[in-house]
Design a protein around this motif. Structure first.
Motif, PDB file in Angstrom:
ATOM      1  N   GLY A 195     -11.263  -3.259  -2.877  1.00 45.12           N
ATOM      2  CA  GLY A 195     -11.858  -3.524  -1.576  1.00 45.12           C
ATOM      3  C   GLY A 195     -13.213  -4.175  -1.732  1.00 45.12           C
ATOM      4  N   TRP A 196     -13.869  -4.398  -0.611  1.00 48.42           N
ATOM      5  CA  TRP A 196     -15.229  -4.946  -0.642  1.00 48.42           C
ATOM      6  C   TRP A 196     -16.262  -3.823  -0.637  1.00 48.42           C
ATOM      7  CZ3 TRP A 196     -17.957  -3.085   3.426  1.00 48.42           C
ATOM      8  CH2 TRP A 196     -17.245  -2.698   4.575  1.00 48.42           C
ATOM      9  N   GLN A 197     -15.802  -2.590  -0.368  1.00 46.82           N
ATOM     10  CA  GLN A 197     -16.699  -1.480  -0.076  1.00 46.82           C
ATOM     11  C   GLN A 197     -17.319  -0.863  -1.323  1.00 46.82           C
ATOM     12  OE1 GLN A 197     -13.516  -1.854   0.982  1.00 46.82           O
ATOM     13  NE2 GLN A 197     -13.190  -1.069   3.039  1.00 46.82           N
ATOM     14  N   ASN A 198     -18.554  -0.367  -1.171  1.00 46.56           N
ATOM     15  CA  ASN A 198     -19.110   0.532  -2.170  1.00 46.56           C
ATOM     16  C   ASN A 198     -18.124   1.686  -2.336  1.00 46.56           C
ATOM     17  OD1 ASN A 198     -20.584   3.018  -3.048  1.00 46.56           O
ATOM     18  ND2 ASN A 198     -22.333   1.648  -3.126  1.00 46.56           N
ATOM     19  N   PRO A 199     -17.736   2.048  -3.566  1.00 47.22           N
ATOM     20  CA  PRO A 199     -16.636   3.006  -3.751  1.00 47.22           C
ATOM     21  C   PRO A 199     -17.015   4.477  -3.704  1.00 47.22           C
ATOM     22  CG  PRO A 199     -17.357   2.175  -5.869  1.00 47.22           C
ATOM     23  CD  PRO A 199     -18.166   1.440  -4.835  1.00 47.22           C
ATOM     24  N   LEU A 249     -12.539   3.250   2.685  1.00 45.30           N
ATOM     25  CA  LEU A 249     -11.547   2.197   2.560  1.00 45.30           C
ATOM     26  C   LEU A 249     -10.627   2.261   3.763  1.00 45.30           C
ATOM     27  CD1 LEU A 249     -10.423   2.296  -1.200  1.00 45.30           C
ATOM     28  CD2 LEU A 249     -12.260   0.984  -0.167  1.00 45.30           C
ATOM     29  N   SER A 250     -10.024   1.145   4.115  1.00 40.92           N
ATOM     30  CA  SER A 250      -9.062   1.086   5.211  1.00 40.92           C
ATOM     31  C   SER A 250      -7.669   0.861   4.645  1.00 40.92           C
ATOM     32  CB  SER A 250      -9.423  -0.057   6.165  1.00 40.92           C
ATOM     33  OG  SER A 250      -9.081  -1.314   5.586  1.00 40.92           O
ATOM     34  N   ASP A 251      -6.678   0.858   5.503  1.00 39.45           N
ATOM     35  CA  ASP A 251      -5.325   0.569   5.021  1.00 39.45           C
ATOM     36  C   ASP A 251      -5.147  -0.900   4.655  1.00 39.45           C
ATOM     37  OD1 ASP A 251      -4.201   3.091   4.889  1.00 39.45           O
ATOM     38  OD2 ASP A 251      -3.661   3.106   7.005  1.00 39.45           O
ATOM     39  N   TYR A 252      -6.130  -1.747   4.968  1.00 39.16           N
ATOM     40  CA  TYR A 252      -6.119  -3.110   4.415  1.00 39.16           C
ATOM     41  C   TYR A 252      -6.365  -3.066   2.904  1.00 39.16           C
ATOM     42  CZ  TYR A 252      -6.107  -5.071   9.099  1.00 39.16           C
ATOM     43  OH  TYR A 252      -5.747  -5.419  10.390  1.00 39.16           O
ATOM     44  N   GLU A 253      -6.953  -1.967   2.417  1.00 40.53           N
ATOM     45  CA  GLU A 253      -7.112  -1.760   0.975  1.00 40.53           C
ATOM     46  C   GLU A 253      -6.006  -0.859   0.424  1.00 40.53           C
ATOM     47  OE1 GLU A 253     -10.249  -3.521   2.634  1.00 40.53           O
ATOM     48  OE2 GLU A 253     -10.138  -1.348   3.025  1.00 40.53           O
ATOM     49  N   PHE A 254      -5.803   0.305   1.048  1.00 42.89           N
ATOM     50  CA  PHE A 254      -4.802   1.238   0.526  1.00 42.89           C
ATOM     51  C   PHE A 254      -3.394   0.627   0.518  1.00 42.89           C
ATOM     52  CE2 PHE A 254      -7.919   4.579   1.988  1.00 42.89           C
ATOM     53  CZ  PHE A 254      -8.179   5.082   0.728  1.00 42.89           C
ATOM     54  N   LYS A 255      -3.089  -0.174   1.510  1.00 42.49           N
ATOM     55  CA  LYS A 255      -1.758  -0.779   1.625  1.00 42.49           C
ATOM     56  C   LYS A 255      -1.856  -2.305   1.598  1.00 42.49           C
ATOM     57  CE  LYS A 255      -0.049   3.321   1.887  1.00 42.49           C
ATOM     58  NZ  LYS A 255       0.628   3.902   0.688  1.00 42.49           N
ATOM     59  N   ILE A 275      -1.436   6.569  -1.624  1.00 43.61           N
ATOM     60  CA  ILE A 275      -1.958   7.301  -0.470  1.00 43.61           C
ATOM     61  C   ILE A 275      -2.404   6.295   0.581  1.00 43.61           C
ATOM     62  CG2 ILE A 275      -2.696   9.311  -1.801  1.00 43.61           C
ATOM     63  CD1 ILE A 275      -5.545   8.177  -1.736  1.00 43.61           C
ATOM     64  N   SER A 276      -2.636   6.799   1.792  1.00 40.68           N
ATOM     65  CA  SER A 276      -3.113   5.965   2.894  1.00 40.68           C
ATOM     66  C   SER A 276      -4.436   6.519   3.411  1.00 40.68           C
ATOM     67  CB  SER A 276      -2.086   5.951   4.033  1.00 40.68           C
ATOM     68  OG  SER A 276      -1.990   7.247   4.620  1.00 40.68           O
ATOM     69  N   LEU A 277      -5.026   5.822   4.356  1.00 43.55           N
ATOM     70  CA  LEU A 277      -6.259   6.316   4.972  1.00 43.55           C
ATOM     71  C   LEU A 277      -6.024   7.669   5.627  1.00 43.55           C
ATOM     72  CD1 LEU A 277      -9.188   6.049   5.925  1.00 43.55           C
ATOM     73  CD2 LEU A 277      -8.368   4.674   7.845  1.00 43.55           C
ATOM     74  N   ALA A 278      -4.861   7.857   6.239  1.00 42.63           N
ATOM     75  CA  ALA A 278      -4.578   9.134   6.899  1.00 42.63           C
ATOM     76  C   ALA A 278      -4.611  10.291   5.908  1.00 42.63           C
ATOM     77  CB  ALA A 278      -3.215   9.072   7.594  1.00 42.63           C
ATOM     78  N   ASP A 279      -4.171  10.060   4.682  1.00 42.76           N
ATOM     79  CA  ASP A 279      -4.191  11.116   3.661  1.00 42.76           C
ATOM     80  C   ASP A 279      -5.614  11.506   3.280  1.00 42.76           C
ATOM     81  OD1 ASP A 279      -1.340  11.267   3.275  1.00 42.76           O
ATOM     82  OD2 ASP A 279      -1.457   9.401   2.135  1.00 42.76           O
ATOM     83  N   LEU A 280      -6.502  10.537   3.252  1.00 39.88           N
ATOM     84  CA  LEU A 280      -7.853  10.778   2.757  1.00 39.88           C
ATOM     85  C   LEU A 280      -8.868  11.044   3.868  1.00 39.88           C
ATOM     86  CD1 LEU A 280      -8.783  10.942  -0.163  1.00 39.88           C
ATOM     87  CD2 LEU A 280      -9.596   8.587  -0.002  1.00 39.88           C
ATOM     88  N   ALA A 281      -8.515  10.719   5.116  1.00 43.77           N
ATOM     89  CA  ALA A 281      -9.470  10.824   6.218  1.00 43.77           C
ATOM     90  C   ALA A 281     -10.100  12.210   6.353  1.00 43.77           C
ATOM     91  CB  ALA A 281      -8.801  10.401   7.524  1.00 43.77           C
TER      92      ALA A 281
END
Length: 523
Positions: A495-499, A117-123, A136-142
């Motif tokens: 999001g659009w992504q497979n989770p 997921l990107s921050d377009y999803e997280f935020k 959380i943000s992408l940076a937290d999960l990266a």
């Protein structure tokens, strides 16, 4: 009633359950895993019988798997029998709940699409004002994404797009076929990116918990698994208010049993974990447990033919390969009638064409099929479903499963946002195909019913505020500190992504947080 004891009780054996088992046992913590189905014998259980040996000659048994479009009599032993474990919904709003109760769960049949997921999803709320941000943000999960991608050996190519975050890839530098090159050129004219797909390579033909995660847990000597048991309730210590185990029943003998545990982790899959919490009457001081059910829009798409590949002229240089158009709407500009976005899976194929793409029959149809074989080019949508409180699950107290456990009632439907998004996806696909010089044979604007994507998410969402969420940012219950939920139910937006990659990364992060909390004596 037989009782057992465990440090950590894990309910569910799929990707999320397998990940927490791996992480915790490798840190020296003993884990007991309960699973509702049998251990799979891949040689025996996947043996394909001839149609004449099957009572329905390969077709589905009536009434058993009505909502599993993927089911036939050949693979009927894969799916949960809807007579044995039913669920209910309003007749005007059907829901497809596709379930697997084998050891390893749906990880055994994962399509392997592997996205962050990107921050377009997280935020997302920061971007368009709708709904809620994740805590959380992408940076937290990266960092966790990177470790998961290494375990699952994710093939991909770095593209440098913020809405399609790059990862720790086995780099895919394979050349594009000629038809794909034409499609990419058409995308550039229309300002639509076309990228390499991202997929888990796994090992030995699988990318599941049973071959990539659970063997590591077993090797520690700290892991015990019990198959064929159905959990009916999480139990609570009346003095401390903490979870102290579970009540469960043997799937075959109906023998009632219980287990005591220091910590309980739910990893049974989004709706099964939520069902268990609702039936247990737990973790719902916020009143949002069961609400905000989401998934992905599947179904809309376009089927084309590459004229130069017809009549036996298809070659490996011209045809073959896959691509992905990541979300490109609502990034720098706003779409006129929907928010968020979608992706398109793209395939160039040398396989026979589906007869449904031709308005012909008999000899004329056969002539078309012979001519068009090997020239297929298709696009299929994956779209975000907006999160609404009214889309929810609840307990239907009038219906029980085969073990007398009340079942779920599902209330959800798609909105104008999803339908408008679907129309834009198909129109974009048609425009790109025509710009590439392909013949458009068919287009479908209609989404499949909710649940069809097998990406049910939400209903046990995470957040910073205990009044509006069930879990904190570590997948830990706000109400019960020794209760964690690590499957897709924690999602705030789809999001659009497979989770799957996100579920795995969240599970790894939650398990490491739990291990530290246990070390410090906080749990």
């Amino acid at each position: 009633m037989t009782e057992a004891q465990a440090d950590v009780l894990i309910i569910g054996s799929g990707h999320s359950g397998g990940m927490v088992a791996k992480v915790l046992t490798e840190k020296g913590i003993s884990c007991l895993m309960l699973n509702a189905g049998p251990i799979v014998d891949f040689q025996k259980d996947r043996e394909l019988k001839p149609a004449y040996e099957l009572p329905y000659r390969g077709f589905k048994m009536p009434g058993r798997l009505e909502h599993v479009f993927q089911a036939t009599e050949f693979n009927a032993n894969t799916w949960v029998d809807e007579k044995e474990v039913p669920y209910t919904y309003d007749q005007g709003n059907p829901y497809n709940w596709v379930r697997v109760r084998l050891f390893g769960g749906r990880s055994l049949f994962w399509s392997r699409q592997s996205f962050r997921l990107s921050d377009y999803e997280f935020k997302a709320k920061d971007h368009d004002g709708f709904g809620d941000n994740w805590p959380i943000s992408l940076a937290d999960l990266a960092p966790y994404y990177s470790r998961v991608e290494e375990i699952f050996r994710v093939s991909g190519h770095p593209d440098g797009l913020p809405q399609y975050p790059d990862g720790n890839f086995v780099v895919n530098d394979s050349p594009w076929s000629g038809s794909m090159q034409r499609f990419i050129a058409a995308g550039k004219k229309l300002n639509v990116p076309v990228c390499k797909p991202r997929s888990a390579m796994g090992r030995d033909g699988l990318a599941s918990s049973i071959n990539l995660l659970l063997p590591d847990a077993i090797a520690t000597g700290k892991f015990t698994a019990v198959p064929n048991v159905v959990v009916r309730q999480i139990t609570i210590d009346k003095n401390s208010g903490l979870a102290n185990g579970a009540l469960f029943v043997d799937r075959h003998s109906r023998r009632e049993m219980s287990v005591n545990a220091r910590v309980v982790i739910l990893a049974a899959g989004c709706l099964e974990s939520t069902r268990l919490l609702l039936n247990s009457g737990l973790a719902n001081s916020s009143g949002v447990l069961g609400h905000y059910l989401i998934d992905n829009v599947y179904g809309p798409g376009v089927v084309c033919s590459v004229p130069e590949a017809r009549d036996g002229k298809a070659t490996p240089d011209l045809m073959g390969g896959g691509a992905l158009i990541p979300r490109f709407r609502n990034i720098n500009t706003k779409a006129k009638n929907f928010i968020r976005g979608y992706a398109l899976n793209v395939s160039s194929s040398t396989r026979p064409m589906d007869p449904r793409n031709f308005a012909a029959y008999g000899a004329d149809l056969q002539k078309k099929l012979d001519s068009y074989q090997g020239s297929g080019f298709s696009m299929g949508m994956m779209g975000e479903v907006l999160s609404h409180y009214k889309h929810h699950v609840s307990i239907d107290k009038n219906v029980v499963d085969a073990w007398d456990i009340p079942v779920l009632h599902v209330e959800t439907s798609y909105t104008d946002n999803e339908f408008n998004m679907a129309r834009d996806a198909v129109d974009t696909g048609v425009a790109m195909a025509e710009a590439a010089g392909f013949e458009v044979l068919s287009r479908n604007y209609d989404p499949n019913p909710p649940g069809y994507s097998i990406h049910e998410l939400g209903t046990c969402r995470m957040g910073d505020d205990p009044k509006t969420s069930v879990l904190n940012k570590w997948n830990q219950s706000h109400d019960i500190k020794n209760l964690y939920v690590v499957d897709g139910s924690s999602f705030v937006s789809s999001g659009w992504q497979n989770p799957t990659m996100t579920i795995l990364a969240l599970s790894m992060r939650a398990a490491e947080h739990l291990a530290e909390e246990m070390r410090q004596g906080n749990v």
